[in-house]
Scaffold this active site. Structure first.
Site, short mmCIF file in Angstrom:
data_model
loop_
_atom_site.label_atom_id
_atom_site.label_comp_id
_atom_site.label_asym_id
_atom_site.label_seq_id
_atom_site.Cartn_x
_atom_site.Cartn_y
_atom_site.Cartn_z
N LYS A 160 0.86 -1.20 0.00
CA LYS A 160 0.00 0.00 0.00
C LYS A 160 0.89 1.24 0.00
O LYS A 160 1.76 1.40 0.87
CB LYS A 160 -0.90 -0.05 1.23
CG LYS A 160 -2.12 0.84 1.17
CD LYS A 160 -3.02 0.54 2.36
CE LYS A 160 -4.26 1.40 2.37
NZ LYS A 160 -5.01 1.22 3.62
N ILE A 161 0.68 2.10 -0.97
CA ILE A 161 1.59 3.22 -1.22
C ILE A 161 0.79 4.52 -1.31
O ILE A 161 -0.24 4.57 -2.00
CB ILE A 161 2.34 2.97 -2.55
CG1 ILE A 161 3.20 1.70 -2.40
CG2 ILE A 161 3.18 4.16 -2.96
CD1 ILE A 161 3.91 1.27 -3.65
#
Ligand code: G3P
Length: 219
Positions: free
Chosen positions: A87-88
């Protein structure tokens, strides 16, 4: 529509899993902190414990905010289990990192998305999921569902494969609205998922069925 649970609570994840409707899990640093999970090793172990409960994708968020550090951290997270989705955050280096991971077959979830333009960029970079935060938009008197509709239209126009993961879902109406629009996934707390069960006519109808049965079978 896939149902993800948005929590780091193993108890809540297990309860949703036991219901038989769970497709995955999303977490974020705040949710991990809420469960008292800190320190790299504990955090990594906790992600593994989540992967062991569920069958589907598990989003694990990077803390890094530079391209190089996000790559290092994301690769470590992806090593934990094949279910892990890196998750960025939706920042410039985040887009570069999503592109890097998508070219290497590592799944990504672009988080903290609040506009259709951001969602378009995430899709162009090859994100597996994009996470528009509907509840936080509602919090500032901006209709989060309009963003889901806009992203749906844009992705359908061009056949982008990035899945819309409606995040910051707070209540059952959000879930229904996402389903009507055609969001690919929604992620919300256990309370929002369980609230879908409730209807007073179900409760009163069941009570009457049981009472009638008891009366007819009384000796
Ligand atoms: O998935 C994002 C979510 O955790 C944010 O939810 O309720 O803190 O806005 P909320």
């Amino acid at each position: 529509m896939k149902f993800f649970i948005d929590t780091a609570s193993l108890k809540d994840i297990q309860e949703a899993q036991d219901l038989g409707i769970l497709d995955g899990v999303t977490t974020n640093p705040s949710l991990m902190a809420k469960e008292g999970i800190s320190g790299k090793n504990n955090i990594m172990r906790h992600y593994k414990a989540i992967c062991d409960i569920v069958d589907g994708d598990v989003s694990a968020e990077v803390i890094a905010t530079t391209f190089k550090e996000m790559i290092t951290e994301g690769e470590e997270l992806a090593e934990i289990d094949e279910q892990i989705v890196v998750k960025i955050p939706m920042i410039k280096d985040g887009i570069k990192a999503i592109k890097y991971f998508s070219e290497r077959g590592i799944k990504t979830n672009c988080t903290l998305v609040f506009s259709a333009g951001q969602a378009l960029l995430a899709a162009k970079a090859g994100a597996t999921y994009v996470s528009p935060f509907v509840g936080r938009l509602d919090d500032i008197s901006s209709d989060g569902m309009i963003l889901i509709e806009d992203i749906r239209t844009i992705y359908d126009n061009y056949g982008f494969e990035t899945q819309i993961l409606a995040a910051s879902v707070r209540h059952p109406l959000h879930i229904l609205q996402c389903a009507k629009i055609g969001s690919d996934v929604m992620t919300g707390p256990l309370s929002a998922i369980m609230a879908l069960l409730n209807h007073p006519l179900t409760d009163s109808g069941l009570a009457k069925f049981l009472a009638d049965h008891a009366k007819a079978n009384a000796k």
